[in-house]
Write a protein that holds these residues in place. Structure first.
Motif, PDB file in Angstrom:
ATOM      1  N   UNK A 117       0.845  -1.199   0.000  1.00 20.84           N
ATOM      2  CA  UNK A 117       0.000   0.000   0.000  1.00 20.84           C
ATOM      3  C   UNK A 117       0.876   1.244   0.000  1.00 20.84           C
ATOM      4  N   UNK A 118       0.552   2.196  -0.861  1.00 19.52           N
ATOM      5  CA  UNK A 118       1.308   3.445  -0.932  1.00 19.52           C
ATOM      6  C   UNK A 118       1.008   4.331   0.265  1.00 19.52           C
ATOM      7  N   UNK A 119       1.951   5.217   0.603  1.00 17.00           N
ATOM      8  CA  UNK A 119       1.743   6.150   1.698  1.00 17.00           C
ATOM      9  C   UNK A 119       0.881   7.311   1.230  1.00 17.00           C
ATOM     10  N   UNK A 178       0.539  12.711  -6.306  1.00 16.18           N
ATOM     11  CA  UNK A 178       1.169  12.128  -7.492  1.00 16.18           C
ATOM     12  C   UNK A 178       0.292  11.041  -8.099  1.00 16.18           C
ATOM     13  N   UNK A 179      -0.385  10.273  -7.260  1.00 17.75           N
ATOM     14  CA  UNK A 179      -1.282   9.225  -7.749  1.00 17.75           C
ATOM     15  C   UNK A 179      -2.458   9.847  -8.491  1.00 17.75           C
ATOM     16  N   UNK A 239     -10.284   4.618  -8.669  1.00 19.24           N
ATOM     17  CA  UNK A 239      -8.978   4.404  -9.300  1.00 19.24           C
ATOM     18  C   UNK A 239      -7.851   4.528  -8.281  1.00 19.24           C
ATOM     19  N   UNK A 240      -7.976   5.465  -7.360  1.00 19.41           N
ATOM     20  CA  UNK A 240      -6.963   5.631  -6.309  1.00 19.41           C
ATOM     21  C   UNK A 240      -6.874   4.371  -5.459  1.00 19.41           C
ATOM     22  N   UNK A 241      -8.035   3.812  -5.131  1.00 16.82           N
ATOM     23  CA  UNK A 241      -8.076   2.586  -4.323  1.00 16.82           C
ATOM     24  C   UNK A 241      -7.424   1.429  -5.078  1.00 16.82           C
ATOM     25  N   UNK A 263      -4.276   1.161  -3.060  1.00 18.34           N
ATOM     26  CA  UNK A 263      -4.806   0.483  -1.883  1.00 18.34           C
ATOM     27  C   UNK A 263      -5.305   1.440  -0.822  1.00 18.34           C
ATOM     28  N   UNK A 264      -5.297   2.745  -1.122  1.00 21.27           N
ATOM     29  CA  UNK A 264      -5.710   3.762  -0.152  1.00 21.27           C
ATOM     30  C   UNK A 264      -7.169   4.130  -0.383  1.00 21.27           C
ATOM     31  N   UNK A 265      -7.960   4.091   0.680  1.00 25.65           N
ATOM     32  CA  UNK A 265      -9.350   4.540   0.623  1.00 25.65           C
ATOM     33  C   UNK A 265      -9.413   5.978   1.129  1.00 25.65           C
TER      34      UNK A 265
END
Length: 325
Positions: free
Chosen positions: A1-3, A9-10, A33-35, A39-41
């Motif tokens: 999972x990204x920070x 940037x995402x 799309x971000x999720x 993996x970030x909600x």
């Protein structure tokens, strides 16, 4: 999972890859799309704050408040037309190897969204079989630029094609020259040089230079400003032949005016013209103008100097003999 600190940037990557005026992403689509990618909600307010960060950084994003639908990246580093033009030019350039062409085109296409990238990939391009096998072009240009800026003498091996269609050294001795300018002439990149042992300019195809090195030796300074006009030198070297320069009068049919201007530019002198032809005066090298007259044999006549006209006659006689066997 990204920070979470990477969220701006995402969001930017998603907008760059998936959005344009015809493909507007809703807030929910962006959150989905971000999720999928990180993996970030996140909540809507987090999305809005990240879009605001991008806007503060200079990115122009068309928002729901502007269009009533959602979000898309309004302005990119290059327009679609600019990127496709550059990609087409790179594909068509013989002096860039296939490997380097593919890498450069891929980098340019990354500045477009996936829909515009598809327009390039869907276009029908025959493989360019005239591509150079030399992968050193970009490295050469970088080194030559450094040498020119630092005013350093360079050394290299100069290549040419042998009868087996292989690039081989043109001579055993290393070339040692003073690099002066890089010019683009006859659809090729050339290095214009001077020498400590020979007066005047010389030129070399950059895509045929190998084993290039920068020495510690300094180049000699130019004696006067007139010596620094490399493009004046290059444009009078028709097809980049290096022999003597001549003032030549040519009678040309009007139908090749475009081609003549492509070669000599709009400053080409027109001495006389009528409904069928025009007479022009150009300063060119002997072998180049003979080659030009052969290329446009039905449309160009050498008028003067007389010795050049006679040389053309002799070439035509030799050519006729070949076809009379």
């Amino acid at each position: 999972m990204a920070e979470k600190k990477f969220l701006p940037f995402i969001v930017l990557q998603i907008l760059e890859e998936l959005s344009d005026k015809s493909h507007i992403l809703s807030a929910n689509e962006l959150i989905d799309y971000i999720k999928m990618r990180s993996g970030i909600s996140i909540e809507r307010r987090t999305l809005y704050s990240n879009i605001e960060i991008l806007e503060q950084a200079g990115y122009i994003i068309n928002k729901f408040s502007d269009n009533g639908k959602g979000y898309y990246l309004e302005k990119r580093q290059f327009s679609k037309g600019e990127v496709l033009l550059l990609c087409n030019a790179i594909h068509a350039s013989h002096f860039i190897s296939s490997k380097q062409s593919n890498a450069l085109i891929a980098s340019l296409l990354k500045t477009l969204n996936k829909y515009d990238q598809k327009d390039y990939h869907d276009a029908v391009y025959m493989p360019n079989m005239q591509k150079s096998p030399n992968d050193l072009l970009f490295e050469n240009i970088s080194k030559l630029s450094e040498a020119i800026q630092k005013k350093k003498v360079i050394q290299f091996v100069y290549m040419h094609y042998d009868s087996n269609k292989k690039l081989v050294p043109k001579r055993e001795m290393i070339y040692t020259v003073e690099p002066r300018f890089i010019v683009y002439q006859d659809s090729r990149p050339y290095l214009i040089t001077t020498s400590k042992t020979h007066p005047g300019f010389a030129h070399y195809r950059i895509d045929k230079i190998c084993k290039l090195s920068i020495t510690i030796e300094k180049v000699n300074p130019f004696m006067k400003e007139s010596e620094q006009d490399a493009y004046h030198y290059a444009k009078n070297k028709l097809f980049m032949y290096s022999d003597e320069q001549l003032h030549v009068h040519l009678r040309c049919e009007n139908r090749i005016m475009d081609q003549m201007i492509d070669i000599f530019g709009t400053e080409m002198k027109i001495l006389k013209r009528d409904d069928e032809s025009f007479i022009t005066s150009v300063l060119v090298n002997k072998q180049g103008v003979l080659f030009l007259a052969q290329q446009f044999m039905e449309a160009i006549e050498i008028i003067e100097p007389e010795n050049l006209r006679e040389a053309m006659k002799e070439q035509l006689k030799l050519t006729l003999q070949k076809y009379s066997r």
